[in-house]
Write an enzyme that holds these catalytic residues in place. Structure first.
Site, PDB file in Angstrom:
ATOM      1  N   LYS A  80       0.851  -1.194   0.000  1.00  0.00           N
ATOM      2  CA  LYS A  80       0.000   0.000   0.000  1.00  0.00           C
ATOM      3  C   LYS A  80       0.888   1.246   0.000  1.00  0.00           C
ATOM      4  CE  LYS A  80      -4.039   1.837   2.503  1.00  0.00           C
ATOM      5  NZ  LYS A  80      -4.947   1.633   3.655  1.00  0.00           N
ATOM      6  N   SER A 155      -9.881   1.566   2.522  1.00  0.00           N
ATOM      7  CA  SER A 155      -8.986   2.328   1.702  1.00  0.00           C
ATOM      8  C   SER A 155      -7.911   1.502   0.971  1.00  0.00           C
ATOM      9  CB  SER A 155      -8.286   3.380   2.557  1.00  0.00           C
ATOM     10  OG  SER A 155      -7.484   2.765   3.546  1.00  0.00           O
ATOM     11  N   SER A 179     -10.199  -0.895   6.680  1.00  0.00           N
ATOM     12  CA  SER A 179      -9.566  -0.636   5.377  1.00  0.00           C
ATOM     13  C   SER A 179      -8.825  -1.813   4.767  1.00  0.00           C
ATOM     14  CB  SER A 179      -8.608   0.544   5.487  1.00  0.00           C
ATOM     15  OG  SER A 179      -9.321   1.746   5.433  1.00  0.00           O
TER      16      SER A 179
END
Lengths: 477, 97
Positions: A80, A155, A179
């Site tokens: 990420k 996310s 997330s």
């Protein structure tokens, strides 16, 4: 044999040791697929150039150490974009950090490098991890591979897409209110939020520091366990990390007691998602596990507490981004202008909204009514779950009330926030939680994955992996 | 009820400018969010929860074992928006004139 990039970590590790493929062939399979599909999926903000030294080193280790080499040796992973990899851009999908290059490796990256893993690229996300769809990325949203009209969740949406579309064998994400777990559910993979303190956040761009955890997104429960075991552990660089056995060890019995808070599942859930969840529970019971009705009376208020604590921490954490030392810098007449212009133009809309909300709940006159009460609510939730865990091993929910939604469908912020209803409590209490695929539901003739969510007591990830394996045996994964 | 003036003030505190065109929309959304999270202000919370000490505390370390001077300087100055040699350029805020 499956295509190389479609193997699980466990399968690839075996294939590498059996010399059925090389580290470079595995890398090429993932990276070629990533290049071929990224224009459509926007999973990666950057696909890295090949690191010949890393591939060669991993191959050599497998050749010389064989079975003793770490399982992640030579495995292509995605990271990420809020996790630092030295020398690479880490933008948190924000214009604010678009050109920011990491000056050191996150502890989790160090551990993965030590294990011989290789990195395909950095994945798209909602800006500073704020959002449930990747629509808040400054660089355009990622797309759900099951239906390109729909969001992949967020996310950590880019990481989820990278795994679900086989652009990497597994990925790391971060989870502040769901997330990792929510995008895992929306894309049909496994996502784990570890116990608060189990994994070091040194080198994670902070969002809500009392909530954030780094964790794996993977194609199977076993892969999630392999990644978790590699990245976990106390770290001198993160004083919130915890030693092993800080909490009582929980034994895994063959017959697991699964708590179901049915009073929280009566409304606000799509009928077919509820049906899939109930069907899974029945199958778990048939497989010898025990379903226990439990009550979590205050949990209905967890989401309100979360949307006080989280923005409060966001507003303080993001205060460091002022356009002075690094990141986006716009200059005006005065120093104050420099701050205001840099922050106004550097942050996207949702980030600015949450900073304002956090500023409000922490402001004099409101801090007692909002922040302190939300903090007290965390204590209530911890106790409520502790009582439940006296008679059950884990608590079950659907991960989300609905499958992945269509782009733009949740345009008002509150409706977006309400989708986090089942995931935020694990962040507020610090308990570990996992999302595991539990089948599909149909929307407009397209089959969309949905996830089952299990929460366990602190440091009882072993229970989550056991339940995960039980769910996998039923055959939804 | 949040007002436009309040949102403007919060923005100033947070060092963010909300454009006039956005202000009304922001205020409306803010209102809906505050109405939702406001449910906590009505709840009767048990006494234990109000007295529980925070789980997180600040951890200090002793000074010592500093890294080699300059080891990170080049990496950090590369990130500066403007620098003179190794120094970060900022606006003058105190004038002697």
């Amino acid at each position: 044999m499956a295509k190389l990039n479609e193997m699980t970590i466990a399968e690839a590790a075996r294939a590498l040791r059996a010399r059925e493929c090389s580290v470079r062939e595995l890398w090429d399979a993932c990276v070629n697929e990533a290049h071929a599909r990224n224009k459509e999926l926007n999973a990666f903000l950057e696909i890295f150039d090949v690191d010949d030294g890393a591939l060669h080193g991993a191959q050599k280790r497998i050749d010389t150490e064989g079975a003793k080499a770490p399982l992640l040796c030579g495995i292509p992973l995605a990271l990420k974009d809020n996790i630092l990899l030295e020398g690479k851009v880490a933008s948190a999908a924000s214009k604010m950090l678009e050109h920011y290059r990491a000056t050191y490796d996150a502890t989790v990256v160090k551990k993965l490098k030590d294990a011989g893993a290789v990195f395909v690229g950095r994945t798209n996300m909602d800006e500073f991890a704020m959002g449930s769809s990747t629509e808040n990325s400054a660089f355009g949203p990622s797309v759900n591979p099951h239906d390109t009209e729909r969001v992949p969740g967020g996310s950590s949406g880019g990481s989820a897409v990278a795994v679900a579309a086989h652009l990497a064998l597994a990925a790391l994400g971060s989870d502040t209110g769901g997330s990792i777990r929510q995008p895992a559910a929306y894309t049909g993979i496994v996502g784990l939020k570890p116990t608060y303190g189990a994994v070091s956040r040194s080198g994670l761009i902070a969002m809500g520091s009392s909530l954030d955890q780094i964790g794996p997104l993977a194609a199977s429960v076993e892969d999630a366990r392999i990644l978790y075991e590699t990245i976990r552990g106390e770290d001198i660089m993160d004083s919130t990390t915890i030693p092993d056995n800080l909490y009582p060890m929980r034994a895994v019995s063959k017959s697991l007691r699964i708590g179901v808070p049915r009073h929280l599942l009566e409304e606000g859930i799509d009928a077919d998602v509820r049906a899939a969840f109930n069907a899974l529970l029945e199958e778990l019971a048939r497989a010898g596990h025990v379903l226990v009705d439990i009550k979590l009376p205050m949990s209905a208020h967890a989401l309100a507490a979360y949307y006080i604590i989280m923005p409060a921490e966001v507003s303080t954490n993001l205060a460091r981004l002022d356009g002075i030392r690094y990141g986006f810098a716009e200059r005006g007449e005065t120093l104050l202008d420099d701050y205001v212009l840099s922050r106004t133009k550097g942050f996207g809309e949702e980030t600015r909204r949450r900073i304002l909300l956090g500023t409000f709940v922490l402001s004099s006159g409101y801090i007692d009514a909002y922040y302190h009460r939300a903090d007290a609510m965390r204590a209530v939730l911890r106790r409520e779950y502790s009582v439940a865990f006296e008679k059950v091993d884990a608590v079950a929910f659907p991960t989300t009330p609905s499958p992945a939604f269509v782009f733009g469908e949740k345009s008002d912020p509150l409706s977006m926030y309400l989708g986090d209803i089942f995931t935020v409590t694990a962040n507020l209490t610090g308990m570990p939680a996992i999302s595991i695929p539990m089948g599909h539901v149909d929307r407009a003739g397209i089959s969309l994955p949905v996830g089952a969510h299990f929460t366990a007591p602190h440091q009882a990830e072993n229970i989550l992996f056991a339940i995960g394996s039980a769910v996998e045996k039923i055959g939804h994964v | 009820m949040a007002t436009v003036a309040e949102v403007k003030k919060l923005a100033a505190l947070a060092r963010i400018k909300v454009e006039d065109a956005e202000l009304e929309q922001f205020t409306k959304e803010f209102d809906a969010i505050l109405a939702y999270i406001g449910q906590l202000t009505q709840l009767k919370l048990p006494q234990h929860s109000l007295e529980e000490k925070p789980l997180l505390r600040n951890v200090m370390r002793n000074d010592g074992e500093p890294h080699t001077p300059g080891a990170y300087t080049a990496k950090l100055t590369e990130q500066f928006p403007a620098c003179e040699e190794d120094a970060l350029v900022v606006k003058q805020i105190i004038s002697h004139g």
